[in-house]
Write a protein that holds these residues in place. Structure first.
Motif, short mmCIF file in Angstrom:
data_model
loop_
_atom_site.label_atom_id
_atom_site.label_comp_id
_atom_site.label_asym_id
_atom_site.label_seq_id
_atom_site.Cartn_x
_atom_site.Cartn_y
_atom_site.Cartn_z
N GLU A 1 -0.82 15.14 -6.44
CA GLU A 1 -0.08 15.61 -7.61
C GLU A 1 1.28 16.19 -7.27
O GLU A 1 2.15 16.29 -8.14
N SER B 1 10.82 10.19 -9.41
CA SER B 1 10.85 8.82 -8.90
C SER B 1 12.26 8.28 -8.75
O SER B 1 12.47 7.25 -8.14
N ARG C 1 6.10 13.52 -11.74
CA ARG C 1 6.00 12.27 -10.99
C ARG C 1 7.04 11.26 -11.49
O ARG C 1 7.69 10.58 -10.70
#
Length: 260
Positions: free
Chosen positions: A56, A36, A32
């Motif tokens: 997820e 980004s 994650r």
């Protein structure tokens, strides 16, 4: 501090997570964060993992044929920055992993920024000792993260706490049922047949001590980190302390430089 900073993650890393419980949570937290910045991140396993939730991963691809899998990945890279891949669903509800050879092929795709592999299973136990076929670390791995739960320190060496407790007992010379010390965990992390067994010689090893939010967890985590670093394993120069389930999973980084 971010996970990327704590683990000093470099461009196009192939990261393998091994050891105790918390690997899957850490894998998706890391993905994650890395995804980004418009990077393309692949998460996968060479063993088995629980099927990720939609929150997820951006996309889950299941395909047993490796050529078809590569085609599907390339087809979806423009639309999804985080893709999780596996071969198929098992009756247990878990996903069957891919081969280490496919991880090598994936790393050859310039469009992929990072590959994160769960390379071991631990049945959610805080500590793990590998058998002869474990872990399954791809040969092009550049960073190995052994995960240990600080709650293992002070617990008894039983199967309730340690996955493959009998193997751990043999490696440590510690009878089943005895109390697990920080020194014992440090040995298991650094032993040639221990948690990080099979790590490529050129890869960095950065242990992650999980669950330091528990009572006296940070204090005990610092002690364990120092004991790991005192072993002077040639591939270990720092240890990350944290809580994989926290929105800010990194608590502290202890390195050879800071310990002297």
């Amino acid at each position: 501090m971010t996970l990327k900073e704590a683990f000093d993650i470099k461009p196009r890393e192939v990261i393998s997570l091994v050891g105790g419980g918390g690997k899957t949570t850490l894998m998706f937290a890391l993905a994650r964060e890395l995804a980004s910045n418009s990077n393309c991140v692949i998460t996968t396993t060479t063993t088995k993992i629980l099927e990720p939730l939609p929150s997820e991963t951006s996309l889950l691809l299941l395909e047993a044929d490796e050529k078809e899998m590569l085609r599907l990945i390339l087809q979806n890279l423009d639309r999804y920055c985080h893709i999780t891949i596996a071969t198929n669903r098992l009756a247990t509800g878990k996903l069957r992993g891919i081969s280490p050879e496919l991880v090598v092929k994936l790393a050859e795709l310039n469009q992929i920024s990072y590959i994160i592999v769960e390379a071991d299973g631990a049945a959610q136990k805080s500590l793990k000792a590998p058998n002869l076929t474990e872990p399954v670390i791809p040969p092009n791995t550049s960073l190995v993260i052994p995960v240990v739960g600080i709650d293992a320190v002070g617990s008894r060496l039983t199967e309730e706490v340690v996955f493959r407790a009998e193997i751990a007992s043999r490696l440590l010379g510690l009878p089943l049922g005895e109390v697990i010390s920080a020194e014992s965990v440090a040995i298991l992390v650094t032993h040639p047949e221990g948690i990080a067994k099979g790590t490529p010689h050129r890869a960095r090893i950065i242990p992650f001590v999980n669950k330091v939010d528990l009572n006296r967890g940070l204090e005990r985590g610092r002690d364990l980190a120092r004991k790991i670093l005192e072993k002077r394993h040639p591939q270990i120069r720092q240890v990350v302390l944290g809580q994989a389930r926290s929105p800010e999973p990194v608590v502290e980084v202890i390195s050879l430089e800071t310990t002297g």
